[in-house]
Scaffold this motif. Structure first.
Motif, PDB file in Angstrom:
ATOM      1  N   VAL A  11      79.305  46.898  29.601  1.00  0.00           N
ATOM      2  CA  VAL A  11      78.129  47.765  29.655  1.00  0.00           C
ATOM      3  C   VAL A  11      78.279  48.705  30.835  1.00  0.00           C
ATOM      4  O   VAL A  11      78.632  48.277  31.949  1.00  0.00           O
ATOM      5  CB  VAL A  11      76.835  46.942  29.808  1.00  0.00           C
ATOM      6  CG1 VAL A  11      75.633  47.864  29.915  1.00  0.00           C
ATOM      7  CG2 VAL A  11      76.672  45.981  28.646  1.00  0.00           C
ATOM      8  N   ASP A  12      78.014  49.973  30.606  1.00  0.00           N
ATOM      9  CA  ASP A  12      78.059  50.969  31.678  1.00  0.00           C
ATOM     10  C   ASP A  12      76.776  51.781  31.679  1.00  0.00           C
ATOM     11  O   ASP A  12      76.227  52.110  30.616  1.00  0.00           O
ATOM     12  CB  ASP A  12      79.242  51.930  31.491  1.00  0.00           C
ATOM     13  CG  ASP A  12      80.583  51.274  31.766  1.00  0.00           C
ATOM     14  OD1 ASP A  12      80.717  50.630  32.821  1.00  0.00           O
ATOM     15  OD2 ASP A  12      81.479  51.392  30.907  1.00  0.00           O
ATOM     16  N   VAL A  13      76.307  52.118  32.876  1.00  0.00           N
ATOM     17  CA  VAL A  13      75.240  53.096  33.024  1.00  0.00           C
ATOM     18  C   VAL A  13      75.913  54.440  33.245  1.00  0.00           C
ATOM     19  O   VAL A  13      76.564  54.659  34.268  1.00  0.00           O
ATOM     20  CB  VAL A  13      74.305  52.752  34.196  1.00  0.00           C
ATOM     21  CG1 VAL A  13      73.195  53.805  34.304  1.00  0.00           C
ATOM     22  CG2 VAL A  13      73.707  51.366  34.012  1.00  0.00           C
ATOM     23  N   VAL A  14      75.790  55.325  32.279  1.00  0.00           N
ATOM     24  CA  VAL A  14      76.503  56.597  32.315  1.00  0.00           C
ATOM     25  C   VAL A  14      75.515  57.737  32.577  1.00  0.00           C
ATOM     26  O   VAL A  14      74.297  57.570  32.462  1.00  0.00           O
ATOM     27  CB  VAL A  14      77.265  56.850  30.994  1.00  0.00           C
ATOM     28  CG1 VAL A  14      78.213  55.682  30.708  1.00  0.00           C
ATOM     29  CG2 VAL A  14      76.297  57.050  29.838  1.00  0.00           C
ATOM     30  N   ASP A  15      76.065  58.886  32.941  1.00  0.00           N
ATOM     31  CA  ASP A  15      75.194  60.033  33.211  1.00  0.00           C
ATOM     32  C   ASP A  15      75.595  61.272  32.411  1.00  0.00           C
ATOM     33  O   ASP A  15      75.149  62.388  32.703  1.00  0.00           O
ATOM     34  CB  ASP A  15      75.185  60.368  34.704  1.00  0.00           C
ATOM     35  CG  ASP A  15      76.558  60.716  35.246  1.00  0.00           C
ATOM     36  OD1 ASP A  15      77.516  60.816  34.452  1.00  0.00           O
ATOM     37  OD2 ASP A  15      76.680  60.899  36.479  1.00  0.00           O
ATOM     38  N   SER A 114      75.842  61.576  21.724  1.00  0.00           N
ATOM     39  CA  SER A 114      77.282  61.803  21.850  1.00  0.00           C
ATOM     40  C   SER A 114      77.655  61.744  23.321  1.00  0.00           C
ATOM     41  O   SER A 114      76.818  61.942  24.215  1.00  0.00           O
ATOM     42  CB  SER A 114      77.688  63.149  21.253  1.00  0.00           C
ATOM     43  OG  SER A 114      77.064  64.219  21.943  1.00  0.00           O
ATOM     44  N   ARG A 115      78.920  61.479  23.530  1.00  0.00           N
ATOM     45  CA  ARG A 115      79.449  61.428  24.893  1.00  0.00           C
ATOM     46  C   ARG A 115      80.902  61.884  24.838  1.00  0.00           C
ATOM     47  O   ARG A 115      81.725  61.250  24.176  1.00  0.00           O
ATOM     48  CB  ARG A 115      79.342  60.007  25.457  1.00  0.00           C
ATOM     49  CG  ARG A 115      79.768  59.883  26.895  1.00  0.00           C
ATOM     50  CD  ARG A 115      79.655  58.455  27.381  1.00  0.00           C
ATOM     51  NE  ARG A 115      80.063  58.362  28.772  1.00  0.00           N
ATOM     52  CZ  ARG A 115      80.729  57.347  29.308  1.00  0.00           C
ATOM     53  NH1 ARG A 115      81.048  56.303  28.543  1.00  0.00           N
ATOM     54  NH2 ARG A 115      81.067  57.358  30.581  1.00  0.00           N
ATOM     55  N   GLY A 116      81.187  62.973  25.503  1.00  0.00           N
ATOM     56  CA  GLY A 116      82.533  63.516  25.462  1.00  0.00           C
ATOM     57  C   GLY A 116      82.970  63.871  24.059  1.00  0.00           C
ATOM     58  O   GLY A 116      84.149  63.753  23.721  1.00  0.00           O
ATOM     59  N   GLY A 117      82.032  64.269  23.227  1.00  0.00           N
ATOM     60  CA  GLY A 117      82.341  64.634  21.851  1.00  0.00           C
ATOM     61  C   GLY A 117      82.366  63.476  20.876  1.00  0.00           C
ATOM     62  O   GLY A 117      82.496  63.689  19.669  1.00  0.00           O
ATOM     63  N   GLU A 118      82.239  62.240  21.364  1.00  0.00           N
ATOM     64  CA  GLU A 118      82.246  61.057  20.494  1.00  0.00           C
ATOM     65  C   GLU A 118      80.817  60.644  20.172  1.00  0.00           C
ATOM     66  O   GLU A 118      79.984  60.494  21.077  1.00  0.00           O
ATOM     67  CB  GLU A 118      82.961  59.888  21.175  1.00  0.00           C
ATOM     68  CG  GLU A 118      82.968  58.613  20.345  1.00  0.00           C
ATOM     69  CD  GLU A 118      83.520  57.411  21.116  1.00  0.00           C
ATOM     70  OE1 GLU A 118      83.763  56.377  20.468  1.00  0.00           O
ATOM     71  OE2 GLU A 118      83.695  57.513  22.341  1.00  0.00           O
ATOM     72  N   PRO A 119      80.483  60.434  18.892  1.00  0.00           N
ATOM     73  CA  PRO A 119      79.123  59.987  18.550  1.00  0.00           C
ATOM     74  C   PRO A 119      78.901  58.531  18.955  1.00  0.00           C
ATOM     75  O   PRO A 119      79.828  57.716  18.917  1.00  0.00           O
ATOM     76  CB  PRO A 119      79.063  60.152  17.031  1.00  0.00           C
ATOM     77  CG  PRO A 119      80.486  60.076  16.585  1.00  0.00           C
ATOM     78  CD  PRO A 119      81.316  60.661  17.697  1.00  0.00           C
ATOM     79  N   LEU A 120      77.681  58.227  19.352  1.00  0.00           N
ATOM     80  CA  LEU A 120      77.290  56.875  19.724  1.00  0.00           C
ATOM     81  C   LEU A 120      76.135  56.422  18.844  1.00  0.00           C
ATOM     82  O   LEU A 120      75.241  57.206  18.501  1.00  0.00           O
ATOM     83  CB  LEU A 120      76.859  56.801  21.195  1.00  0.00           C
ATOM     84  CG  LEU A 120      77.953  56.849  22.258  1.00  0.00           C
ATOM     85  CD1 LEU A 120      78.428  58.277  22.493  1.00  0.00           C
ATOM     86  CD2 LEU A 120      77.447  56.253  23.572  1.00  0.00           C
ATOM     87  N   TYR A 121      76.144  55.133  18.503  1.00  0.00           N
ATOM     88  CA  TYR A 121      75.105  54.577  17.664  1.00  0.00           C
ATOM     89  C   TYR A 121      73.799  54.409  18.447  1.00  0.00           C
ATOM     90  O   TYR A 121      73.788  54.272  19.673  1.00  0.00           O
ATOM     91  CB  TYR A 121      75.532  53.214  17.116  1.00  0.00           C
ATOM     92  CG  TYR A 121      76.543  53.306  15.998  1.00  0.00           C
ATOM     93  CD1 TYR A 121      76.141  53.594  14.697  1.00  0.00           C
ATOM     94  CD2 TYR A 121      77.892  53.108  16.243  1.00  0.00           C
ATOM     95  CE1 TYR A 121      77.069  53.672  13.660  1.00  0.00           C
ATOM     96  CE2 TYR A 121      78.837  53.185  15.216  1.00  0.00           C
ATOM     97  CZ  TYR A 121      78.403  53.470  13.931  1.00  0.00           C
ATOM     98  OH  TYR A 121      79.321  53.555  12.913  1.00  0.00           O
ATOM     99  N   GLN A 122      72.723  54.387  17.673  1.00  0.00           N
ATOM    100  CA  GLN A 122      71.393  54.149  18.221  1.00  0.00           C
ATOM    101  C   GLN A 122      70.984  52.726  17.886  1.00  0.00           C
ATOM    102  O   GLN A 122      71.014  52.325  16.716  1.00  0.00           O
ATOM    103  CB  GLN A 122      70.397  55.144  17.624  1.00  0.00           C
ATOM    104  CG  GLN A 122      68.999  55.071  18.200  1.00  0.00           C
ATOM    105  CD  GLN A 122      68.119  56.188  17.681  1.00  0.00           C
ATOM    106  OE1 GLN A 122      68.157  56.514  16.500  1.00  0.00           O
ATOM    107  NE2 GLN A 122      67.334  56.788  18.551  1.00  0.00           N
TER     108      GLN A 122
END
Length: 349
Positions: A11-15, A114-122
């Motif tokens: 797990v990461d807390v990203v910005d 998305s993050r860096g162009g990669e989609p992320l699930y909800q």
């Protein structure tokens, strides 16, 4: 923007999260607060299988930032609590008043991030551990602005699940007896649901003796550290037993503690493949085993009811919030939750 991301390993807390603009029937919400529920931790430990990478969180409240075409019941600036039920409103289950059973709301996660162009699930159609999230209009429930958002966040899972299980699923009546196994965030809300319903004997069971004071505050008339003592209080058994831990041996205990015509309501989440056993003949006395999804709720109706009960002083929300943490302290919040040091920890943005 900031958010809590699980990639299947850590797990990461990203910005650097991004989120798309709201489309038709969608609402963009600036999340102010989000409760840390054990379901989030269950995704991390694999108890709840979920595709990754995923933005976690599902118990949130915030302020509407923008709405898509066709949304009329909320507008920018409104305070909202977020539901996890992205029901379609048009299927047979929705038309029967059972949005928690909507087949279009289960098992089809969206990827609005998305993050860096990669989609992320909800996660849970919600992902409240992000500075902004995108939900279907039906999931954004307007609430009075005088409810602190740190407290209002808990309506969206712990409260609606626990209180709803009592009022909607079990339909606890005045004078009934209730046993609640596990006094975490869900269990405490079952306790106060039973109190609101008018149950007379409400027995809380938790191996952590330090939870007795708060259990009694929420409605317990008795507190035990083991299910073995329940029969000394309820010799004939309980009208309702709620298992809020997710351990198969406690599921069996809940069933065994029932009086004739009693109901065992299963709220804890064991591993997906877990199996529980019981004596079949014991059910012939009109006993029932009930599953319950999201308090069998109608969120647009029930959230408003709980807000009203809070305003009347009958529903405790502020008291559920043991600690608040900036989202960057997710690891500490998770550790406190796993150790049972909090009724509910709330992440803030």
């Amino acid at each position: 923007m900031r958010g809590v991301v699980f990639d299947g390993r850590k797990v990461d807390v990203v910005d650097d999260l991004e989120i798309r603009d709201p489309g038709p029937g969608e609402v963009l919400v600036a999340v102010a607060a989000a409760g840390l529920c054990h379901s989030d931790l269950s995704v991390i430990d694999g108890t709840i299988p979920f595709p990754v990478p995923v933005v976690l969180g599902h118990e949130g409240a915030g302020v509407v930032e923008a709405v898509g075409p066709g949304v009329t019941h909320v507008a920018a600036g409104d305070h909202v609590a977020l539901s996890t039920i992205a029901s379609c409103g048009a299927c047979a289950e929705c038309n029967r008043g059972r949005p928690t059973m909507c087949r279009k709301a289960i098992g089809m996660p969206d990827r609005p991030f998305s993050r860096g162009g990669e989609p992320l699930y909800q996660f849970a159609a919600n992902s409240a551990f992000a500075e902004r999230t995108l939900v279907k209009a039906v999931q954004a429930v307007k609430i009075p602005e005088d409810i602190p958002l740190t407290s209002a966040a808990l309506i969206g899972c712990g409260v609606v699940t626990g209180v709803g299980a009592v009022l909607n699923r079990a339909k606890v009546d005045r004078g009934d007896s209730v046993v609640v196994i596990g006094t975490g965030g869900i269990g405490l809300n079952v306790l106060q649901g039973a109190r609101i319903a008018g149950a007379t004997k409400i027995v809380a069971v938790d191996s952590n003796a330090g939870k007795e004071k708060v259990a009694r505050q929420f409605g317990a008339t008795h507190f035990l550290e083991s299910v073995e003592g329940v029969r000394s209080i309820l010799p004939d058994g309980a009208d309702h037993a709620f298992e809020c831990v997710g351990r198969v041996e406690l599921i069996r205990a809940a069933i065994d503690l029932l009086d004739r015509h009693g109901q065992a309501v299963l709220l804890g989440v064991p591993p997906a493949t877990a199996e529980a056993s019981f004596t079949v003949s014991s059910l012939f006395l009109d006993k029932s085993i009930l599953g319950c999804r999201y308090g069998s709720a109608r969120p647009q109706r029930d959230f408003a009811l709980y807000a009203e009960l809070y305003a009347e002083g009958r529903l405790l929300l502020d008291e559920l919030v043991t600690a608040t943490y900036p989202v960057e302290d997710f690891a500490k919040a998770a550790g406190d939750a796993e150790a049972g040091r909090v009724a509910r920890g709330v992440l803030t943005f």
